[in-house]
Design an enzyme around this catalytic site. Sequence first.
Site, PDB file in Angstrom:
ATOM      1  CG  ASN A  53      -2.158  -0.841   0.984  1.00  0.00           C
ATOM      2  OD1 ASN A  53      -2.504  -1.161  -0.141  1.00  0.00           O
ATOM      3  ND2 ASN A  53      -2.816  -1.212   2.068  1.00  0.00           N
ATOM      4  CB  THR A 244      -3.761   6.525   6.020  1.00  0.00           C
ATOM      5  OG1 THR A 244      -2.690   5.939   6.760  1.00  0.00           O
ATOM      6  CG2 THR A 244      -3.552   6.187   4.556  1.00  0.00           C
ATOM      7  CE  LYS A 247      -3.900   1.561   4.154  1.00  0.00           C
ATOM      8  NZ  LYS A 247      -5.320   1.261   4.361  1.00  0.00           N
ATOM      9  CB  THR A 277       2.603   8.005  23.144  1.00  0.00           C
ATOM     10  OG1 THR A 277       2.596   7.606  24.515  1.00  0.00           O
ATOM     11  CG2 THR A 277       3.930   8.661  22.820  1.00  0.00           C
TER      12      THR A 277
HETATM   13  C1  LIG Z   1      -5.948   0.928   5.712  1.00  0.00           C
HETATM   14  C2  LIG Z   1      -7.285   1.628   5.889  1.00  0.00           C
HETATM   15  C3  LIG Z   1      -7.529   2.415   7.018  1.00  0.00           C
HETATM   16  C4  LIG Z   1      -6.576   2.457   8.163  1.00  0.00           C
HETATM   17  O1  LIG Z   1      -5.472   3.252   7.893  1.00  0.00           O
HETATM   18  P1  LIG Z   1      -4.104   2.905   8.642  1.00  0.00           P
HETATM   19  O2  LIG Z   1      -3.342   4.163   8.571  1.00  0.00           O
HETATM   20  O3  LIG Z   1      -3.494   1.765   7.889  1.00  0.00           O
HETATM   21  O4  LIG Z   1      -4.468   2.518  10.039  1.00  0.00           O
HETATM   22  C5  LIG Z   1      -8.707   3.151   7.068  1.00  0.00           C
HETATM   23  N1  LIG Z   1      -9.614   3.093   6.072  1.00  0.00           N
HETATM   24  C6  LIG Z   1      -9.420   2.314   4.983  1.00  0.00           C
HETATM   25  C7  LIG Z   1     -10.452   2.293   3.927  1.00  0.00           C
HETATM   26  C8  LIG Z   1      -8.263   1.543   4.872  1.00  0.00           C
HETATM   27  O5  LIG Z   1      -8.095   0.737   3.833  1.00  0.00           O
END
Ligand SMILES: *Cc1c(COP(=O)(O)O)cnc(C)c1O
Length: 406
Positions: A53, A244, A247, A277
């Site tokens: 990702n 996020t 990714k 934290t």
């Molecule tokens: C991976 C994902 C998340 C979580 O994000 P992370 O930063 O990996 O915890 C939230 N929503 C969707 C649709 C995702 O695929």
Amino acid sequence: MDFAAYFKSELDAVREEGRYRVFTEIERHCGHFPHATRYVGAATQDVTVWCSNDYLGMGQHPLVIEAMHAVLDECGAGAGGTRNISGNNHHHVLLECELADLHGKEAALLFTSGYVSNWAGLGTLASRIPGCVVFSDALNHASMIEGIRHSRAEKRIWAHNDPEDLDRLLSLYGPEVPKLVAFESVYSMDGDIAPIAEILDVCEKHGAMSYIDEVHGVGLYGPRGGGVAEREGQMDRITVIEGTLGKGFGVMGGYIAASADLVDFVRTFASGFIFSTALPPALAAGACASIRHLKSSTFERDRHKEVVSTVRRKLDMLGIPHIPNPSHIIPVMVGDARKCKRISDWLMDNHGIYVQPINYPTVPRGTERLRLTPSPVHTDGDVDRLIDALSDIWSQCELARGSLAA
Ligand SMILES: *Cc1c(COP(=O)(O)O)cnc(C)c1O
């Protein structure tokens, strides 16, 4: 209770179905993505990762690495506390400004992951707005579902990507009921994209707040990497944009971007924000460098699109079935958990190609798949090796060929 026997029997049941999760142990090599070393006990193997990702390879971008090194040396390893108690580092604040700017919002708030941002963001809004009803797309991510569940607010599920069904459900509630509509832009397993403008039309008609998960869109879509909503000129109509840093941006962390008051409200009332934290400052600096770079550079996005379309075209030439969609995700359909695992193992063992099998409960039974995620750092040679290997296994296993209807 015989705890040990219970744990074992539950795990055996999962194994029996062929969907026991085996984590592949790899070591990624900075500067050589998507290449990595796979570990099997003491043995090692060179592999090419086709299911990451880290969509744009930003996890090894020189500007990101440089920023992280600099701030690691400058600030040390950890933040030293929660944001509330001594952990509010300058680099967190800079990153939040960068994120607010990315989405054209007044403010942004960082969390330790995208999962936590959805869980805490939706959980806090839905529980703290009296009488709030949440309208959730049927295929929303587990983190959104858990956040809504945790809020204990009333939840209505609307048919996936169906604004008419959303309209129908919203119409069941009077104008006095506070409504929150939660959905994603890019759905990561089928790679389909929400009709954002139409959904927002419905939200506005009913005076509902809108909450979009742009986790698979940020960095990748829009002229500045603001996501699909940026590409479609819809960001200013959305109440909350969630994303996020782990990714497309290649680092780690999650966030929401919204009005100053909404962000302040979540900052004040979200347990998952205040009692945890803060992210290491070096992480924040790396993410900041990544976002900044992708705001002006289109090289990564252009090359990404090119590799994705090459892989699709070559799969089509061989008749290897994949779900047609308008995104960067290529789901190659197998439709059986054991077969999916066996193909994945075979690709790895015989060709050093790493594609994790995707099975239930991540996707419905019968739709098991290999989810390919091409990136700008895959070369034409990498693509050819993938295609040759898939063609080989499709022949050997006499798997169905043909195109899937759009
Ligand atoms: C991976 C994902 C998340 C979580 O994000 P992370 O930063 O990996 O915890 C939230 N929503 C969707 C649709 C995702 O695929």
